[in-house]
Design a protein around this motif. Structure first.
Motif, PDB file in Angstrom:
ATOM      1  N   SER A 219     -16.084   0.461  -9.390  1.00 16.42           N
ATOM      2  CA  SER A 219     -15.401  -0.790  -9.057  1.00 16.42           C
ATOM      3  C   SER A 219     -14.008  -0.817  -9.645  1.00 16.42           C
ATOM      4  CB  SER A 219     -16.206  -1.985  -9.583  1.00 16.42           C
ATOM      5  OG  SER A 219     -17.439  -2.096  -8.922  1.00 16.42           O
ATOM      6  N   GLU A 220     -13.889  -0.385 -10.885  1.00 11.99           N
ATOM      7  CA  GLU A 220     -12.591  -0.385 -11.537  1.00 11.99           C
ATOM      8  C   GLU A 220     -11.633   0.559 -10.829  1.00 11.99           C
ATOM      9  OE1 GLU A 220      -9.563  -1.541 -13.791  1.00 11.99           O
ATOM     10  OE2 GLU A 220     -11.534  -2.482 -13.710  1.00 11.99           O
ATOM     11  N   LEU A 221     -12.121   1.682 -10.363  1.00 11.38           N
ATOM     12  CA  LEU A 221     -11.274   2.611  -9.614  1.00 11.38           C
ATOM     13  C   LEU A 221     -10.754   1.959  -8.330  1.00 11.38           C
ATOM     14  CD1 LEU A 221     -13.215   5.992  -9.990  1.00 11.38           C
ATOM     15  CD2 LEU A 221     -10.968   5.436 -10.937  1.00 11.38           C
ATOM     16  N   LEU A 222     -11.627   1.213  -7.647  1.00 14.67           N
ATOM     17  CA  LEU A 222     -11.205   0.553  -6.417  1.00 14.67           C
ATOM     18  C   LEU A 222     -10.139  -0.505  -6.684  1.00 14.67           C
ATOM     19  CD1 LEU A 222     -14.595   0.035  -4.528  1.00 14.67           C
ATOM     20  CD2 LEU A 222     -12.828   1.739  -4.046  1.00 14.67           C
ATOM     21  N   LEU A 223     -10.239  -1.162  -7.842  1.00 14.68           N
ATOM     22  CA  LEU A 223      -9.312  -2.247  -8.155  1.00 14.68           C
ATOM     23  C   LEU A 223      -7.988  -1.752  -8.730  1.00 14.68           C
ATOM     24  CD1 LEU A 223     -11.803  -4.824  -9.720  1.00 14.68           C
ATOM     25  CD2 LEU A 223     -10.895  -4.778  -7.394  1.00 14.68           C
ATOM     26  N   GLN A 224      -7.913  -0.473  -9.024  1.00 10.67           N
ATOM     27  CA  GLN A 224      -6.678   0.058  -9.618  1.00 10.67           C
ATOM     28  C   GLN A 224      -5.458  -0.159  -8.728  1.00 10.67           C
ATOM     29  OE1 GLN A 224      -6.899   4.127 -10.847  1.00 10.67           O
ATOM     30  NE2 GLN A 224      -8.131   3.694 -12.661  1.00 10.67           N
ATOM     31  N   ALA A 225      -5.652  -0.001  -7.420  1.00 11.13           N
ATOM     32  CA  ALA A 225      -4.518  -0.153  -6.503  1.00 11.13           C
ATOM     33  C   ALA A 225      -3.926  -1.550  -6.609  1.00 11.13           C
ATOM     34  CB  ALA A 225      -4.958   0.133  -5.075  1.00 11.13           C
TER      35      ALA A 225
ATOM     36  N   ARG B 169      -4.073  -3.593  -9.194  1.00  6.88           N
ATOM     37  CA  ARG B 169      -3.436  -3.764 -10.495  1.00  6.88           C
ATOM     38  C   ARG B 169      -2.076  -3.058 -10.553  1.00  6.88           C
ATOM     39  NH1 ARG B 169      -7.641  -6.074 -13.130  1.00  6.88           N
ATOM     40  NH2 ARG B 169      -9.724  -5.209 -12.804  1.00  6.88           N
ATOM     41  N   MET B 170      -1.897  -2.033  -9.716  1.00  8.17           N
ATOM     42  CA  MET B 170      -0.634  -1.297  -9.698  1.00  8.17           C
ATOM     43  C   MET B 170       0.420  -1.921  -8.784  1.00  8.17           C
ATOM     44  SD  MET B 170      -1.871   2.638  -9.300  1.00  8.17           S
ATOM     45  CE  MET B 170      -3.063   3.405 -10.404  1.00  8.17           C
ATOM     46  N   SER B 171       0.052  -2.932  -8.027  1.00 14.44           N
ATOM     47  CA  SER B 171       0.914  -3.421  -6.941  1.00 14.44           C
ATOM     48  C   SER B 171       2.322  -3.765  -7.406  1.00 14.44           C
ATOM     49  CB  SER B 171       0.287  -4.652  -6.284  1.00 14.44           C
ATOM     50  OG  SER B 171      -0.914  -4.310  -5.652  1.00 14.44           O
ATOM     51  N   LEU B 172       2.424  -4.608  -8.419  1.00 14.08           N
ATOM     52  CA  LEU B 172       3.741  -5.062  -8.849  1.00 14.08           C
ATOM     53  C   LEU B 172       4.574  -3.915  -9.399  1.00 14.08           C
ATOM     54  CD1 LEU B 172       5.826  -7.207  -9.315  1.00 14.08           C
ATOM     55  CD2 LEU B 172       4.672  -7.830 -11.446  1.00 14.08           C
ATOM     56  N   THR B 173       3.947  -3.073 -10.221  1.00 15.85           N
ATOM     57  CA  THR B 173       4.673  -1.928 -10.780  1.00 15.85           C
ATOM     58  C   THR B 173       5.179  -1.011  -9.677  1.00 15.85           C
ATOM     59  OG1 THR B 173       3.285  -2.016 -12.755  1.00 15.85           O
ATOM     60  CG2 THR B 173       4.503   0.022 -12.374  1.00 15.85           C
ATOM     61  N   ALA B 174       4.347  -0.800  -8.659  1.00 18.18           N
ATOM     62  CA  ALA B 174       4.742   0.075  -7.549  1.00 18.18           C
ATOM     63  C   ALA B 174       5.889  -0.525  -6.759  1.00 18.18           C
ATOM     64  CB  ALA B 174       3.548   0.325  -6.638  1.00 18.18           C
ATOM     65  N   LEU B 175       5.868  -1.827  -6.519  1.00 19.53           N
ATOM     66  CA  LEU B 175       6.954  -2.477  -5.781  1.00 19.53           C
ATOM     67  C   LEU B 175       8.235  -2.523  -6.605  1.00 19.53           C
ATOM     68  CD1 LEU B 175       4.910  -5.320  -4.086  1.00 19.53           C
ATOM     69  CD2 LEU B 175       6.109  -3.474  -2.903  1.00 19.53           C
ATOM     70  N   GLU B 176       8.105  -2.654  -7.925  1.00 16.34           N
ATOM     71  CA  GLU B 176       9.291  -2.637  -8.785  1.00 16.34           C
ATOM     72  C   GLU B 176      10.002  -1.291  -8.729  1.00 16.34           C
ATOM     73  OE1 GLU B 176       7.579  -3.746 -12.504  1.00 16.34           O
ATOM     74  OE2 GLU B 176       8.107  -5.874 -12.286  1.00 16.34           O
ATOM     75  N   ALA B 177       9.264  -0.226  -8.390  1.00 13.31           N
ATOM     76  CA  ALA B 177       9.861   1.100  -8.303  1.00 13.31           C
ATOM     77  C   ALA B 177      10.620   1.317  -6.996  1.00 13.31           C
ATOM     78  CB  ALA B 177       8.772   2.168  -8.452  1.00 13.31           C
ATOM     79  N   VAL B 178      10.454   0.405  -6.034  1.00 13.69           N
ATOM     80  CA  VAL B 178      11.109   0.561  -4.734  1.00 13.69           C
ATOM     81  C   VAL B 178      12.614   0.343  -4.844  1.00 13.69           C
ATOM     82  CG1 VAL B 178      11.284  -0.402  -2.404  1.00 13.69           C
ATOM     83  CG2 VAL B 178       9.033  -0.074  -3.461  1.00 13.69           C
ATOM     84  N   LYS B 179      13.012  -0.690  -5.612  1.00 15.32           N
ATOM     85  CA  LYS B 179      14.419  -1.018  -5.796  1.00 15.32           C
ATOM     86  C   LYS B 179      14.658  -1.356  -7.261  1.00 15.32           C
ATOM     87  CE  LYS B 179      16.327  -1.172  -1.512  1.00 15.32           C
ATOM     88  NZ  LYS B 179      17.680  -0.739  -1.110  1.00 15.32           N
TER      89      LYS B 179
ATOM     90  N   LEU C 154       0.827  -1.215   0.000  1.00 20.52           N
ATOM     91  CA  LEU C 154       0.000   0.000   0.000  1.00 20.52           C
ATOM     92  C   LEU C 154       0.857   1.260   0.000  1.00 20.52           C
ATOM     93  CD1 LEU C 154      -2.740  -1.076   2.552  1.00 20.52           C
ATOM     94  CD2 LEU C 154      -3.045  -0.703   0.098  1.00 20.52           C
ATOM     95  N   ARG C 155       1.941   1.246   0.786  1.00 14.98           N
ATOM     96  CA  ARG C 155       2.822   2.420   0.817  1.00 14.98           C
ATOM     97  C   ARG C 155       3.438   2.649  -0.570  1.00 14.98           C
ATOM     98  NH1 ARG C 155       0.550   2.057   4.953  1.00 14.98           N
ATOM     99  NH2 ARG C 155       1.285   2.402   7.079  1.00 14.98           N
ATOM    100  N   ALA C 156       3.833   1.572  -1.223  1.00 15.93           N
ATOM    101  CA  ALA C 156       4.441   1.696  -2.547  1.00 15.93           C
ATOM    102  C   ALA C 156       3.438   2.235  -3.563  1.00 15.93           C
ATOM    103  CB  ALA C 156       4.974   0.342  -3.001  1.00 15.93           C
ATOM    104  N   VAL C 157       2.199   1.747  -3.506  1.00 11.37           N
ATOM    105  CA  VAL C 157       1.166   2.227  -4.429  1.00 11.37           C
ATOM    106  C   VAL C 157       0.836   3.683  -4.154  1.00 11.37           C
ATOM    107  CG1 VAL C 157      -1.245   1.950  -5.106  1.00 11.37           C
ATOM    108  CG2 VAL C 157       0.208  -0.064  -4.848  1.00 11.37           C
ATOM    109  N   ASN C 158       0.728   4.024  -2.879  1.00  9.61           N
ATOM    110  CA  ASN C 158       0.451   5.419  -2.517  1.00  9.61           C
ATOM    111  C   ASN C 158       1.531   6.356  -3.034  1.00  9.61           C
ATOM    112  OD1 ASN C 158      -1.953   6.096  -1.325  1.00  9.61           O
ATOM    113  ND2 ASN C 158      -1.282   5.689   0.765  1.00  9.61           N
ATOM    114  N   LYS C 159       2.790   5.930  -2.890  1.00 11.28           N
ATOM    115  CA  LYS C 159       3.909   6.770  -3.327  1.00 11.28           C
ATOM    116  C   LYS C 159       3.904   6.960  -4.838  1.00 11.28           C
ATOM    117  CE  LYS C 159       8.962   7.142  -3.036  1.00 11.28           C
ATOM    118  NZ  LYS C 159      10.210   6.517  -2.499  1.00 11.28           N
ATOM    119  N   MET C 160       3.571   5.892  -5.573  1.00 16.35           N
ATOM    120  CA  MET C 160       3.615   5.972  -7.019  1.00 16.35           C
ATOM    121  C   MET C 160       2.416   6.704  -7.602  1.00 16.35           C
ATOM    122  SD  MET C 160       3.837   2.881  -9.838  1.00 16.35           S
ATOM    123  CE  MET C 160       2.073   2.542  -9.761  1.00 16.35           C
ATOM    124  N   ALA C 161       1.229   6.461  -7.026  1.00 18.49           N
ATOM    125  CA  ALA C 161       0.004   6.953  -7.671  1.00 18.49           C
ATOM    126  C   ALA C 161      -0.822   7.889  -6.804  1.00 18.49           C
ATOM    127  CB  ALA C 161      -0.857   5.770  -8.101  1.00 18.49           C
ATOM    128  N   ASN C 162      -0.340   8.167  -5.591  1.00 21.35           N
ATOM    129  CA  ASN C 162      -1.070   9.074  -4.701  1.00 21.35           C
ATOM    130  C   ASN C 162      -2.540   8.662  -4.581  1.00 21.35           C
ATOM    131  OD1 ASN C 162      -1.416  11.248  -2.965  1.00 21.35           O
ATOM    132  ND2 ASN C 162      -1.914  12.685  -4.624  1.00 21.35           N
TER     133      ASN C 162
END
Length: 455
Positions: A313-319, A321-331, A257-265
């Protein structure tokens, strides 16, 4: 090498062969980390069954290993080349041969993209449920090879449930037809299921008969925020124990969640330790969401937000769908684990993974297909840092060991490949491993098909 190319050219068009080493190198591996890959001698891209048969006859005659590939979106090294092999890429065999609304089947070639099949059958009011996260790029043949899953598995099951029959080119070039296109059929051993998840080690799938379902109603989703991952897992257990049948039940831990928040606010509060996403495609999804929302609140959810439309519903599911991309941005690199445990042990799996992350001083985010207990711990690390890379690999192994201790399995949907072959032996035990090797030898006595994978 010259003899190999000469014999291949005798039965293949020139455009089916790639020998330029700069290009063949791009076919050497899939998307897995820490998996060795060799240099292929040649890449072959057939368009017909006869061309695949020619390749296998040539390989058998010359004793050359063959590594079958789809889109190479896999995460276990199952599509990695070995030195001097023929890489057999099936991506040009990409036709949908038939869609039958009466029989509720689709007959397809292995190179057709998952999303292409899904959209084509949807035009006829039908539904092909398996939906890996890479569904826009992965192929049906690759999905069959690794027994892929996806977000919908909690209700609809994995790829294996939808493969009715196969045409398979064996190691010696013979064509085997397995299974059926009927709704029922129990004649003989179930060889179709044997090929699903075999990672190209038993034969080359050249055609598949896929089962379809009627298109379900549009799903509605809700998001529930929890003060702990344990509370979210309690909610999952209650939802399933009460007999609910969500079309999606996904969990994201604090790190994700922190990674998704950082990437997509996304605006999720910092106090949220876990997010549970549930969806229903039932005739009255709003009522089902309301019932599940009450269970989430009873388990300790601090907020439950149900959608009122498909767009919401799609808006709620966006987080999610972004999970892997957001975590890939961590390192600079990630290792994506795939450990499935009984739903009742999901909380212990997530808590244990958090402890492993602390032990190795690493960032490890967990997103999970919570409804079926399939967790995806994502280990984030700096590939250029040797010590951090070592710790990442060791943490990965500890996560798999934890999964087995909790009564789970080392892979729910990504496969074994190179990455987990040592762990497969531990999970199967000596008797199971011996029998599986015997099966492999029966289909591929020379050991030419995808050598070095699985065991």
């Amino acid at each position: 090498m010259d003899d190999l190319l000469a014999q291949l050219r005798a039965g293949l068009p020139a455009e089916a062969l790639i020998t330029d080493p700069d290009i063949t190198a791009s076919y050497a591996h899939d998307m897995a980390s820490f998996c060795d890959a060799g240099a292929p001698a040649v890449v072959v891209l057939p368009r017909t069954v006869e061309q695949v048969q020619h390749v296998m006859r040539t390989a058998t005659a010359l004793r050359v290993p063959v590594v079958p590939q789809g889109a190479r979106t896999g995460l276990s090294g199952a599509a990695n080349a070995t030195d001097g092999c023929i890489v057999l890429s099936l991506v040009r065999m990409d036709r949908i041969l038939e869609i039958s609304a009466v029989d509720r089947i689709a007959v397809v070639e292995p190179g057709v993209i998952n999303a292409v099949v899904s959209r084509a059958v949807a035009e006829q009011g039908l539904y092909y449920p398996p939906d890996p996260s890479s569904w826009e790029t992965c192929t049906i043949g690759g999905n069959i090879g690794t027994a892929s899953g996806g977000l919908c598995c909690v209700k609809y099951g994995v790829t294996a449930e939808y493969v009715l029959g196969l045409d398979v080119v064996l190691a010696d070039g013979r064509l085997l037809t397995t299974g059926r296109r009927t709704a029922k059929g129990v004649a003989g051993y179930d060889l179709t299921r044997l090929f699903v998840g075999s990672e190209g080690s038993l034969g080359i799938v050249v055609k598949a008969v896929l089962a379809l379902k009627p298109a379900p109603p549009q799903q509605l989703a809700l998001a529930a925020e929890f003060p702990s991952a344990g509370a979210a897992c309690e909610a999952v257990c209650e939802i399933m124990a009460r007999g609910h049948a969500p079309s999606l039940l996904e969990l994201m831990d604090r790190t994700t969640l922190r990674a998704v928040n950082k990437m997509a606010n996304m605006g999720l509060p910092e106090s949220t330790e876990a997010l549970l996403l549930a969806a229903f495609d039932t005739p009255d999804p709003a009522a089902d969401l309301a019932a599940v929302g009450k269970l989430c609140l009873a388990a300790g959810a601090t907020e439950v937000v149900p959608a009122e439309s498909a767009a919401e519903s799609e808006l709620l599911l966006q987080a999610r769908r972004m999970s892997l991309t957001a975590l890939e941005a961590v390192k600079s690199a990630t290792m994506i684990d795939d450990v499935c445990v009984p739903r009742s042990r999901l909380g212990a799996m997530i808590a244990g993974t958090a402890a492993i992350a602390e032990k190795y001083d690493l960032t490890i985010g967990v997103c999970a297909h919570a409804g079926d207990g399939n967790t995806h711990p994502v280990v984030c690390f700096d590939h250029a840092d040797a010590d951090e890379s070592r710790r990442a690999r060791e943490s990965f192994d500890e996560i798999m060991a934890l999964g087995l201790e909790l009564g789970g399995t080392i892979t729910g949907e990504h496969g074994v490949g190179v990455l987990k072959k040592d762990w497969l032996a531990r999970e199967l035990g000596p008797v199971g491993l011996d029998l599986q090797r015997s099966v492999k030898a029966a289909f591929d006595p020379l050991g030419l098909l995808n050598p070095g994978k699985l065991f």
